[in-house]
Scaffold this active site. Sequence first.
Site, short mmCIF file in Angstrom:
data_model
loop_
_atom_site.label_atom_id
_atom_site.label_comp_id
_atom_site.label_asym_id
_atom_site.label_seq_id
_atom_site.Cartn_x
_atom_site.Cartn_y
_atom_site.Cartn_z
N ASN A 167 0.78 -1.24 0.00
CA ASN A 167 0.06 0.03 0.07
C ASN A 167 0.88 1.38 0.13
O ASN A 167 1.95 1.19 0.61
CB ASN A 167 -1.03 0.06 1.26
CG ASN A 167 -0.46 0.65 2.52
OD1 ASN A 167 -0.31 1.92 2.49
ND2 ASN A 167 0.13 -0.08 3.37
N CYS A 185 6.57 5.67 8.32
CA CYS A 185 5.88 5.51 7.09
C CYS A 185 6.57 5.65 5.95
O CYS A 185 7.43 6.81 5.68
CB CYS A 185 4.61 6.66 7.03
SG CYS A 185 3.78 6.64 5.52
N THR A 210 5.52 -1.31 7.52
CA THR A 210 5.54 -2.04 6.51
C THR A 210 7.05 -2.15 5.79
O THR A 210 7.87 -1.35 6.24
CB THR A 210 4.69 -1.46 5.45
OG1 THR A 210 4.86 -0.10 5.08
CG2 THR A 210 3.02 -1.73 5.85
#
Lengths: 255, 304
Positions: B69, B130, B193
């Site tokens: 994503n 992020c 992630t």
Amino acid sequence: MIRNERMKVAGQREIARNIYELVLEGELAAQISEPGRFVHVRAGRTMDPLLRRPISIADYSDGKITLIYRAEGYGTRVISEKGHQEEADVLGPLGNGFPVGAAAPGTKALLVGGGIGVPPLYGLSKRLKNAGVEPVHVLGFQSEDVVFYEEEFSRLGETHIATVDGTRGTKGFVTDVLASLDHEFSVYYSCGPLPMLKAVAKTMTGTEGYLSFEERMGCGIGACFACVCHTDSNDRGYVKVCSDGPVFKAGVVTI
Amino acid sequence: MNRLQVDLPGLTLKNPIMPASGCFGFGREYAQLYDLSGLGAIMVKATTLEPRFGNPTPRVAETPSGMLNAIGLQNPGLEKVVTEELPWLEQFDVPIIANVAGSETEDYVAVSERISKAPNVKALELNISCPNVKCGGIAFGTDPKVAMELTRAVKAVSSVPVYVKLSPNVTDITEIARAAEEGGADGLTLINTLVGMRFDPRTGRPVIANGTGGLSGPAVKPVALRMIYEVSRSVSIPVIGMGGVTDVDDVINFMSAGASAVAVGTANFVDHFVCPNLIDALPGRLDELGIGNITELIGRSHTL
């Protein structure tokens, strides 16, 4: 109300090349209030493929829903292998559908579909007809081998087919057919690839219209922000296709 | 005595299960499906000082047992979060962990100071990991000194304990973990992630419009377990573990590796009821394993 149900496969068949019609049985069918909504289908039971597949509801009645989808990627191919009486893990109904009431009884409504955007127009056409509206269908496909539901649509009203390669109907795009029609439409509804929606909206400027959008989705309920589109119609500047749509009034989504 | 209860800095968790930030919005969507009061906590979507639209679409792509994503921290901005989203969540009996992101230290400080005063925000999760934004995010999470200084600056203004969310995209995650601890972090959350890509064979272009995206889901679970194991052994502050948690044995294993509580991310998209299902399944699984209180699991692998 959104349900997560293990629906039973009442039937599945290939109706055109790689295009499947899947009929599912379950209580979820009773929750569907309008055509154009979708369900989020889990392909298998393992972690691969992982994500659910959003599939529009082509029709619904008597405890059954009909899904028509193209088995092109990994997930949809797994779904296409589901046999009679097998189970499908379905979340739905999701999203907002087409407003049937936007077309006044006694008037003509134009339904324009492209490829795998055609299916939700079938459920819509049935309900328009029941409401006393005369549906006129313009359906575009790549070629004859992927044309489906021509007969079903023809039973509901005037139906025009266009294929890009000219192997069936008018050679060209749905907009080529639109140029040849001289009906008066009270409203138009459309579902298909973005360039088609853009062209249809342009051709139909001045007529009230509703467009159904497709976008890659994650959660399908509005939480993950995968499927946002720009808009000038609210102060946030965006809409989510899954939970604010997939159907929007023409002009809402910037295209 | 509730055998699932876990006590952490700022947080009394009814159970160790919470949705991970970015996978649950501000709770409104999942509240249509079940009562959010049953959750251990909620890690809400990252909040930045100003509203952000995020990245172009496609923003997600499936990968084997996982997904990429690149949403890009889309959020309505501090003002709306504090005046609309957090007050709406007050109807539920559940502690909120507010995820804070920014481009500059000053942004983090400003957001942290204000958001930590919201009555239901019981802890902050400092997003220095992020991978999908150009400035901020991961830039703060890959340099130990920068991570320490940012943690210290936020600690100085926060009214609630501060947890630092770590990136797995580093050579030695324990180095960043220790730096955050030195900066005064009350806890750590990991992993964010892993940066990845997928290509379209027809066009040769990346599938994700941003080019790269963050990999999550069961595919990253072994990496998450290894990092939780390493980090929890090298710091003395608690760890909230995440990264591919899907079933009840994942919860057991994450806690055994050293997590004091467990966040569930991508699995919320696959089974929208996964959090309540995990909470319901935990007591039976603890019985089968002969475990009385869930806290007995925390870091049990370290001494074996």
